[in-house]
Motif scaffolding. Sequence first.
Motif, PDB file in Angstrom:
ATOM      1  N   GLU A  13       0.825  -1.206   0.000  1.00  0.00           N
ATOM      2  CA  GLU A  13       0.000   0.000   0.000  1.00  0.00           C
ATOM      3  C   GLU A  13       0.860   1.256   0.000  1.00  0.00           C
ATOM      4  O   GLU A  13       1.962   1.268   0.538  1.00  0.00           O
ATOM      5  CB  GLU A  13      -0.892   0.009   1.251  1.00  0.00           C
ATOM      6  CG  GLU A  13      -1.903  -1.116   1.254  1.00  0.00           C
ATOM      7  CD  GLU A  13      -2.736  -1.131   2.517  1.00  0.00           C
ATOM      8  OE1 GLU A  13      -3.933  -1.369   2.414  1.00  0.00           O
ATOM      9  OE2 GLU A  13      -2.177  -0.897   3.610  1.00  0.00           O
ATOM     10  N   PHE A  14       0.322   2.308  -0.618  1.00  0.00           N
ATOM     11  CA  PHE A  14       0.980   3.607  -0.594  1.00  0.00           C
ATOM     12  C   PHE A  14       0.068   4.598   0.100  1.00  0.00           C
ATOM     13  O   PHE A  14      -1.150   4.497   0.017  1.00  0.00           O
ATOM     14  CB  PHE A  14       1.257   4.100  -2.019  1.00  0.00           C
ATOM     15  CG  PHE A  14       2.426   3.412  -2.661  1.00  0.00           C
ATOM     16  CD1 PHE A  14       3.699   3.921  -2.519  1.00  0.00           C
ATOM     17  CD2 PHE A  14       2.247   2.240  -3.384  1.00  0.00           C
ATOM     18  CE1 PHE A  14       4.780   3.286  -3.100  1.00  0.00           C
ATOM     19  CE2 PHE A  14       3.328   1.591  -3.960  1.00  0.00           C
ATOM     20  CZ  PHE A  14       4.600   2.122  -3.818  1.00  0.00           C
ATOM     21  N   ALA A  23      -1.439  -0.621  -4.068  1.00  0.00           N
ATOM     22  CA  ALA A  23      -0.947  -0.601  -5.441  1.00  0.00           C
ATOM     23  C   ALA A  23      -0.862  -2.025  -5.960  1.00  0.00           C
ATOM     24  O   ALA A  23      -0.972  -2.282  -7.156  1.00  0.00           O
ATOM     25  CB  ALA A  23       0.418   0.058  -5.498  1.00  0.00           C
ATOM     26  N   VAL A  24      -0.661  -2.962  -5.035  1.00  0.00           N
ATOM     27  CA  VAL A  24      -0.633  -4.372  -5.371  1.00  0.00           C
ATOM     28  C   VAL A  24      -1.580  -5.040  -4.382  1.00  0.00           C
ATOM     29  O   VAL A  24      -1.467  -4.833  -3.178  1.00  0.00           O
ATOM     30  CB  VAL A  24       0.805  -4.930  -5.226  1.00  0.00           C
ATOM     31  CG1 VAL A  24       0.773  -6.438  -5.217  1.00  0.00           C
ATOM     32  CG2 VAL A  24       1.689  -4.430  -6.357  1.00  0.00           C
ATOM     33  N   SER A  48       6.207  -3.114 -11.220  1.00  0.00           N
ATOM     34  CA  SER A  48       7.459  -2.718 -10.565  1.00  0.00           C
ATOM     35  C   SER A  48       7.321  -2.747  -9.051  1.00  0.00           C
ATOM     36  O   SER A  48       8.261  -3.134  -8.347  1.00  0.00           O
ATOM     37  CB  SER A  48       7.875  -1.320 -11.007  1.00  0.00           C
ATOM     38  OG  SER A  48       8.152  -1.324 -12.379  1.00  0.00           O
ATOM     39  N   VAL A  49       6.145  -2.359  -8.561  1.00  0.00           N
ATOM     40  CA  VAL A  49       5.937  -2.372  -7.107  1.00  0.00           C
ATOM     41  C   VAL A  49       6.091  -3.791  -6.574  1.00  0.00           C
ATOM     42  O   VAL A  49       6.650  -4.013  -5.494  1.00  0.00           O
ATOM     43  CB  VAL A  49       4.543  -1.787  -6.760  1.00  0.00           C
ATOM     44  CG1 VAL A  49       4.249  -1.935  -5.282  1.00  0.00           C
ATOM     45  CG2 VAL A  49       4.481  -0.330  -7.150  1.00  0.00           C
ATOM     46  N   THR A  50       5.622  -4.778  -7.351  1.00  0.00           N
ATOM     47  CA  THR A  50       5.777  -6.168  -6.932  1.00  0.00           C
ATOM     48  C   THR A  50       7.258  -6.521  -6.787  1.00  0.00           C
ATOM     49  O   THR A  50       7.677  -7.109  -5.779  1.00  0.00           O
ATOM     50  CB  THR A  50       5.134  -7.113  -7.982  1.00  0.00           C
ATOM     51  OG1 THR A  50       3.799  -6.667  -8.208  1.00  0.00           O
ATOM     52  CG2 THR A  50       5.140  -8.543  -7.501  1.00  0.00           C
ATOM     53  N   ALA A  51       8.066  -6.129  -7.780  1.00  0.00           N
ATOM     54  CA  ALA A  51       9.494  -6.434  -7.722  1.00  0.00           C
ATOM     55  C   ALA A  51      10.163  -5.707  -6.562  1.00  0.00           C
ATOM     56  O   ALA A  51      10.954  -6.289  -5.812  1.00  0.00           O
ATOM     57  CB  ALA A  51      10.162  -6.052  -9.040  1.00  0.00           C
ATOM     58  N   LEU A  52       9.826  -4.432  -6.407  1.00  0.00           N
ATOM     59  CA  LEU A  52      10.442  -3.652  -5.330  1.00  0.00           C
ATOM     60  C   LEU A  52      10.018  -4.178  -3.959  1.00  0.00           C
ATOM     61  O   LEU A  52      10.797  -4.172  -3.019  1.00  0.00           O
ATOM     62  CB  LEU A  52      10.087  -2.170  -5.474  1.00  0.00           C
ATOM     63  CG  LEU A  52      10.703  -1.465  -6.702  1.00  0.00           C
ATOM     64  CD1 LEU A  52      10.170  -0.044  -6.832  1.00  0.00           C
ATOM     65  CD2 LEU A  52      12.223  -1.431  -6.624  1.00  0.00           C
ATOM     66  N   SER A 278      -6.588   5.045 -11.062  1.00  0.00           N
ATOM     67  CA  SER A 278      -5.556   5.379 -10.074  1.00  0.00           C
ATOM     68  C   SER A 278      -5.793   4.567  -8.810  1.00  0.00           C
ATOM     69  O   SER A 278      -6.898   4.075  -8.571  1.00  0.00           O
ATOM     70  CB  SER A 278      -5.598   6.864  -9.755  1.00  0.00           C
ATOM     71  OG  SER A 278      -6.629   7.122  -8.842  1.00  0.00           O
ATOM     72  N   ILE A 279      -4.731   4.436  -7.998  1.00  0.00           N
ATOM     73  CA  ILE A 279      -4.854   3.495  -6.881  1.00  0.00           C
ATOM     74  C   ILE A 279      -5.852   3.951  -5.824  1.00  0.00           C
ATOM     75  O   ILE A 279      -6.303   3.157  -5.023  1.00  0.00           O
ATOM     76  CB  ILE A 279      -3.492   3.180  -6.211  1.00  0.00           C
ATOM     77  CG1 ILE A 279      -2.882   4.403  -5.543  1.00  0.00           C
ATOM     78  CG2 ILE A 279      -2.532   2.562  -7.191  1.00  0.00           C
ATOM     79  CD1 ILE A 279      -1.731   4.028  -4.632  1.00  0.00           C
TER      80      ILE A 279
END
Lengths: 326, 290
Positions: A13-14, A23-24, A48-52, A278-279
């Motif tokens: 989450e952001f 976000a994921v 990308s958020v998943t990878a990060l 958007s999220i």
Amino acid sequence: MTPVLDIKGLTTEFRVKNGWHAAVRGIDLSVNANETLAVVGESGSGKSVTALSTLRLLPQTGARISRGEVGFGGRDLTKLSEREMSRIRGNDIAMIFQEPMTSLNPTMTVGDQIAEGLLIHRGMSRTEAAKEARRLLDEVRVPDPARRVNDYPHQFSGGMRQRAMIAIALACRPKLLLADEPTTALDVTVQAQVLSLLDDLKRDRGMAIVFITHNLGVVAQIADRVAVMYAGEIVETATCDTLFADPVHPYTEALLKAMPRVDRKAESLEPIPGSVPSISARPAGCVYAPRCNYVQPSCAAHPSLVPVGGNHEARCPVRADKGEAA
Amino acid sequence: MTAMPAPPPARKQSALLATLNRNRLSWVGIGMLAVIFAVAIFAPLLSPHDPLQQNILHRLEPPSAEFWLGTDSYGRDVLSRLFHGARISLTIGFLAVLVAMIVGSTLGVLAGYIGGIFDQVVMGIVDVMLSFPTLLLGLMVAAMLGASLENLIIAIAITETAPFVRVARAPTIAMKRQDFVEAGRALGFSPGRIMGVHILPNILSDIVVVASLWMASAIRTEASLSFIGLGVSPPTPTWGGMIREGFENILSAWWLVVFPSLAILLTVLALNILGDALRDAIDPKLRGEE
């Protein structure tokens, strides 16, 4: 076979204004050794958020992994301390980034940058590390590695820099490589070379690769399995062949229709109307419903990922039923 | 090509030389500094007289063949004192800036990299320090510590730490978002390594330019503090101290004030010219094409 990476129910989450938004959302992913999993989706889908999140490289304030686990080597990476995490980063899990032009330190020679990880994670001596750096540069097919190790990044072309990045990432023989759009900034011929290099390295080392991209052409070239992401969720997973031959989720189908192909006329390209929500404004039911051609009243309920065949899952009850009926 | 940062020139040294060559004035500055440093280093050899030797028979003599720049009220040779004074001024200027640079840059990089509360506290202190005029702050610290060479260096270093914090912090924040710093984190590098090996070398040129400009200021501050009697205690010759002593006889013996003032002026001017030239050499906007 136990997977190298086993993500279960990961939610990241952001903070947007005052609330936390995902976000994921509850994604499950697993990759086996010697396998390339492509994660596909348009900008903002959470790739990308998943990878990060896997490497815990998200900004420390304003982002959090709220649920789920990231299983790697029998441990849950979300529960490790920062110190334990930094031993895993670059050593067991490595990552390569999109921009080869800016991902290298301009004040250090390429050789020193490849050797750096070996000095830290493997405790090699300077001479050993320098020798290994030369060998790695040769392995990623940079010509004249003995001379090139002493070059600075600005003396390298874009493609060579990306090869140098790969050499840095692979220096410590990671079990898992996270590649975040590594070929996007390269021109097409160089892109093909880098992809076949990654594929060879995967086979030689029995490495697992998570390959993040928005380019389905790249997916077809490198992936064993594909996970299609949309608005922070996985909407379809299948083997590469199945996905291209028999897409079930309307979003996957739309993506394929939006991709130029040699065997079709360019005019038949169909853009997907609208954009990823958007999220902070995700629809309650199926997140793709506002852009979907097959929308039904039942789409107001949030669908779950259901099997539609062997090793094939999709998050669309409407199409899944039809698929099974056919 | 627009999105890509300008590739650094093939050889840093040659680019630096090219820029220095384009601006002839920069060689004047470098030449002047070389002479001043040579004078300071070889002061004992160059001095025609002992700078401390008093001679009651030659009090306040104007410039002559024997005393090129005249003598002071104790009959000491002004030229010899000027040469030896260069040692003190340059030592203080150099060491004070070095200390300020090391402490200030370290704090600045840490504040920029760590951010958050630490950043706010450091920058708050820096803002307070910057709000004091340099001379006033130096005066307070020097008065507190007492007058000696070491204390003067500490006092001037304290007054000049704040600008280095600022100069190091801003590019650190920019560097922190660079892909190669992110990549370094993904490779498991420690924060110390990222700051020291990956960020610092990339911002060092900014810091060095500021150092050359602040060294001029340090020499000026040293002269000012010596002038008001907070510098190195007599009879050690310092430029500021010489002006102070000559000030009492300014109407009858002009040479006592004019020559040390000129020495300070030329040194500060040379350092400023050098600093400007270095700044132009690393500023891509000013570097331009021929």
